[in-house]
Enzyme design. Structure first.
Site, mmCIF file in Angstrom:
data_model
loop_
_atom_site.group_PDB
_atom_site.id
_atom_site.type_symbol
_atom_site.label_atom_id
_atom_site.label_comp_id
_atom_site.label_asym_id
_atom_site.label_seq_id
_atom_site.Cartn_x
_atom_site.Cartn_y
_atom_site.Cartn_z
ATOM 1 N N ARG A 26 0.843 -1.192 0.000
ATOM 2 C CA ARG A 26 0.000 0.000 0.000
ATOM 3 C C ARG A 26 0.875 1.236 0.000
ATOM 4 O O ARG A 26 1.997 1.229 0.518
ATOM 5 C CB ARG A 26 -0.926 0.016 1.242
ATOM 6 N N HIS A 77 -1.037 0.679 -9.915
ATOM 7 C CA HIS A 77 -1.765 -0.175 -8.963
ATOM 8 C C HIS A 77 -2.425 -1.359 -9.681
ATOM 9 O O HIS A 77 -3.633 -1.595 -9.558
ATOM 10 C CB HIS A 77 -2.805 0.633 -8.201
#
Length: 312
Positions: free
Chosen positions: A227, A275
């Site tokens: 993350r 991502h």
């Protein structure tokens, strides 16, 4: 009873997801927000970056299920209904994609492809001596389902793999594991290539700032597929500029999409992907989601349930 499927991410094809869920659960009514049907019949919400505030509309909601591995897009909703289980997605296809992404960059850095690319632009022919995989130490931060799978894959390719996490873990095979912040510096000092798979929690936010990053061996590499907000991006740029860190492959960022004026875009030693390291496979994920819903209906626990105490 029915399921509400909701996402604000335009890359998510809701038709594909709804069709996959209907195939996995033909007995359920599947509605795609904002076409809700009867809100009193909605018992399960399957979401990815849902419009904030909508989940409180369903009075008979029993559980909230994520379309991806993370749940920060759920718990960040200020109007999130209290007391409902939030179920993360642990799916073999997603894990497989994460493993392939990690392996790609490990091999890229291990075999000096980042240097040969620069040499190509400069028309240079300069052969580097190779390093054997058993002489390369890969450090993995976060030894959950995904991190452990990445570690096992690399062990099988004869890399030396070490792991770090917040808590003690058992049965990690040939992965040399340490835990706790007091062991973080020594762990980092051994990692030639660092892979971050940690979730973002109160304990992991800005975990890797300049002090910690300087513990990595000079000339090391970073792969971030966990993350954003765990690695301090400004401090990372400093260590890239002074060549303490040779290169970084980044898939997640503090702010997403990554702003156009962010210096990471143009840094010659940074590789950026948007991502995409572990994109959910609708057909496979739908079966996992269906299994969890069926378990709830049978009075069994779904897996894995988000823990507010642990932050994941």
């Amino acid at each position: 009873m029915s399921i509400i499927l909701a996402s604000t991410d335009f890359w998510e094809d809701m038709d594909v997801w709804s069709n996959s869920l209907r195939m996995a659960m033909p007995e359920m009514d599947i509605n795609v927000y904002p076409d809700e049907g009867d809100i009193n019949k909605v018992e399960y919400a399957v979401v990815w970056k849902h419009p904030k505030g909508i989940l409180k509309k369903y009075p008979n909601l029993k559980a909230i299920l994520s379309l991806g591995a993370g749940v920060d897009h759920i718990i960040s909703d200020p109007d999130l209904p209290k007391g409902l289980p939030i179920i993360r997605l642990v799916d073999k296809k997603l894990t497989h994609e994460m493993c392939l992404h990690a392996l790609h960059w490990v091999l890229h850095f291990h075999s000096d492809q980042y240097l040969y690319r620069i040499q190509q632009f400069n028309h240079e022919w300069n052969q580097k001596s190779s390093i054997q995989s058993e002489d390369r130490t890969i450090g993995i931060m976060g030894l959950g389902n995904i991190g452990k799978s990445i570690g096992d894959l690399l062990v099988n390719l004869d890399f030396k793999v070490i792991g770090w996490g917040a808590r003690k873990k058992e049965a990690l095979g040939l992965i040399d594991y340490s835990f706790g912040k007091d062991k973080l510096s020594s762990f980092l000092s051994r990692a030639d290539i660092l892979i971050n798979v940690l979730p973002k929690t109160q304990n992991t936010a800005n975990l890797l700032s300049k002090k910690e990053l300087e513990c990595l061996p000079k000339g090391s590499f970073i792969i971030n597929i966990g993350r954003g907000g765990i690695i301090d991006e400004s401090d990372l740029l400093i260590l890239l500029d002074n060549n303490h860190i040779a290169a970084a492959a980044l898939d997640v960022f503090t702010e997403e999409p990554l702003p156009e004026n962010n210096s990471l875009w143009s840094h010659p030693s940074v590789y950026i992907t948007p991502h995409i390291a572990g994109q959910s496979n609708p057909k496979s994920a739908a079966k996992t989601i269906a299994e969890n819903i069926h378990n709830i209906q049978k009075g069994k626990l779904p897996y894995p349930i988000y823990s507010n105490e642990n932050g994941y």
